[in-house]
Scaffold this motif. Sequence first.
Motif, PDB file in Angstrom:
ATOM      1  N   GLU A   1      43.651  21.291  50.227  1.00  0.00           N
ATOM      2  CA  GLU A   1      44.724  22.202  49.820  1.00  0.00           C
ATOM      3  C   GLU A   1      44.210  23.619  49.613  1.00  0.00           C
ATOM      4  O   GLU A   1      44.895  24.602  49.936  1.00  0.00           O
ATOM      5  CB  GLU A   1      45.383  21.700  48.524  1.00  0.00           C
TER       6      GLU A   1
ATOM      7  N   ASP B   1      45.821  26.749  51.674  1.00  0.00           N
ATOM      8  CA  ASP B   1      46.453  27.822  50.916  1.00  0.00           C
ATOM      9  C   ASP B   1      46.028  29.198  51.408  1.00  0.00           C
ATOM     10  O   ASP B   1      46.718  30.191  51.161  1.00  0.00           O
ATOM     11  CB  ASP B   1      46.107  27.666  49.431  1.00  0.00           C
TER      12      ASP B   1
ATOM     13  N   ARG C   1      57.112  24.760  41.934  1.00  0.00           N
ATOM     14  CA  ARG C   1      56.178  24.195  40.949  1.00  0.00           C
ATOM     15  C   ARG C   1      56.855  23.229  39.991  1.00  0.00           C
ATOM     16  O   ARG C   1      56.172  22.479  39.284  1.00  0.00           O
ATOM     17  CB  ARG C   1      55.514  25.333  40.154  1.00  0.00           C
TER      18      ARG C   1
ATOM     19  N   VAL D   1      54.511  17.179  44.245  1.00  0.00           N
ATOM     20  CA  VAL D   1      53.386  16.943  43.335  1.00  0.00           C
ATOM     21  C   VAL D   1      52.654  18.245  43.045  1.00  0.00           C
ATOM     22  O   VAL D   1      52.168  18.475  41.949  1.00  0.00           O
ATOM     23  CB  VAL D   1      52.419  15.905  43.954  1.00  0.00           C
ATOM     24  N   LEU D   2      52.549  19.098  44.081  1.00  0.00           N
ATOM     25  CA  LEU D   2      51.848  20.374  43.941  1.00  0.00           C
ATOM     26  C   LEU D   2      52.730  21.480  44.499  1.00  0.00           C
ATOM     27  O   LEU D   2      53.205  21.396  45.640  1.00  0.00           O
ATOM     28  CB  LEU D   2      50.512  20.342  44.697  1.00  0.00           C
TER      29      LEU D   2
ATOM     30  N   SER E   1      51.007  28.415  45.117  1.00  0.00           N
ATOM     31  CA  SER E   1      50.106  29.174  44.249  1.00  0.00           C
ATOM     32  C   SER E   1      50.538  30.632  44.150  1.00  0.00           C
ATOM     33  O   SER E   1      51.376  31.106  44.924  1.00  0.00           O
ATOM     34  CB  SER E   1      48.689  29.124  44.832  1.00  0.00           C
TER      35      SER E   1
ATOM     36  N   ARG F   1      51.560  24.516  52.036  1.00  0.00           N
ATOM     37  CA  ARG F   1      50.777  24.525  50.793  1.00  0.00           C
ATOM     38  C   ARG F   1      51.215  23.448  49.812  1.00  0.00           C
ATOM     39  O   ARG F   1      50.516  23.195  48.825  1.00  0.00           O
ATOM     40  CB  ARG F   1      50.935  25.890  50.100  1.00  0.00           C
ATOM     41  N   LEU F   2      52.374  22.869  50.034  1.00  0.00           N
ATOM     42  CA  LEU F   2      52.987  21.978  49.062  1.00  0.00           C
ATOM     43  C   LEU F   2      52.617  20.524  49.333  1.00  0.00           C
ATOM     44  O   LEU F   2      52.436  20.121  50.476  1.00  0.00           O
ATOM     45  CB  LEU F   2      54.510  22.142  49.097  1.00  0.00           C
TER      46      LEU F   2
END
Length: 330
Positions: free
Chosen positions: A170, A174, A243, A249-250, A253, A292-293
Amino acid sequence: MPEATAPAFPLERIREVGDAIVASVSTVIDGKVDAIRTALTVMLAEGHLLVEDVPGVGKTVLAKALGASVGGSVNRIQFTSDMLPSDVTGVNIFDQSSASFRFSPGPVFANVVIGDEINRTSPKTQSALLEAMAESQVTVDGVTRPLERPFMIVATQNPIDMEGTYPLPEAQRDRFMARITMGYPSADAERHMLASRGGGDPLAHLRPIVDVATLHAVIESVAGVHVAPDVEAYIVAIVRATRTHPDLVLGASPRATLHLAQASRAHAALLGRPFVTPDDVAALAPIVLAHRLVPVARGLGGTGEDTVREIVVRIVSDTAVPFTATPVRS
């Protein structure tokens, strides 16, 4: 002597230049205008691009054609499982004639770096790109060397044949500003490709639309595109919603927030506007955020890539659109 500063590029001419570059690359890749425009948007925003698709759809050709159309240097790295970080960054070699070490630059020292099948090399070698992608520099044996601007990495990977690969962590995904898929061409585009490729490689006939110095001036002008406070709040609201989403889950950023704003500036400039609108943000959010997720489905062992894009689209549609954004600086 200090390096001369390139004169500012007229913002109103960026659309003209962008259209010319897209037209140039389109002579090599038929029927993929959206992918080409996205790649150019990422370049003008000084980001990096991840292209995930099956073999033979033009991932590498896209990067080569983009580099040729902007007059920049292009290097290609064919990633394999036995590569070392020094194969990417370069290495110090002992020169017997001078009894000293000299630095031999790796392929990362170019304006456009094509990383073919980046997930086929080990995490150790993948990590050799992290400093270059984040800081546009390379450190070898304690010596830091800046990379030439503009600098863009276009990494490709095949999502089908996953045997013997190392998925990008990740933290590295990112660092890519956007992720796209090429997709198969339409029937008309594929017929046109057959009719136009009899005379050899079309890449050999590409000529630069702008030189590197002009491209650098364009990038500097793009950075000056205005983002009103209300539009900034819109960007932040979309990113923050990832978020807290129950199916993720993630989330994205703070780097994703910056990337979405930078890409939106480039998108606006390519449309001939000196300011960003919510439409620019909404159009780019899926390709800037989705990779990114981490969805719940992936956390349970699935891929969830299509689901993630759908989640981002829903988040954008559910986020209040500002109507009071000031279009230009006062």
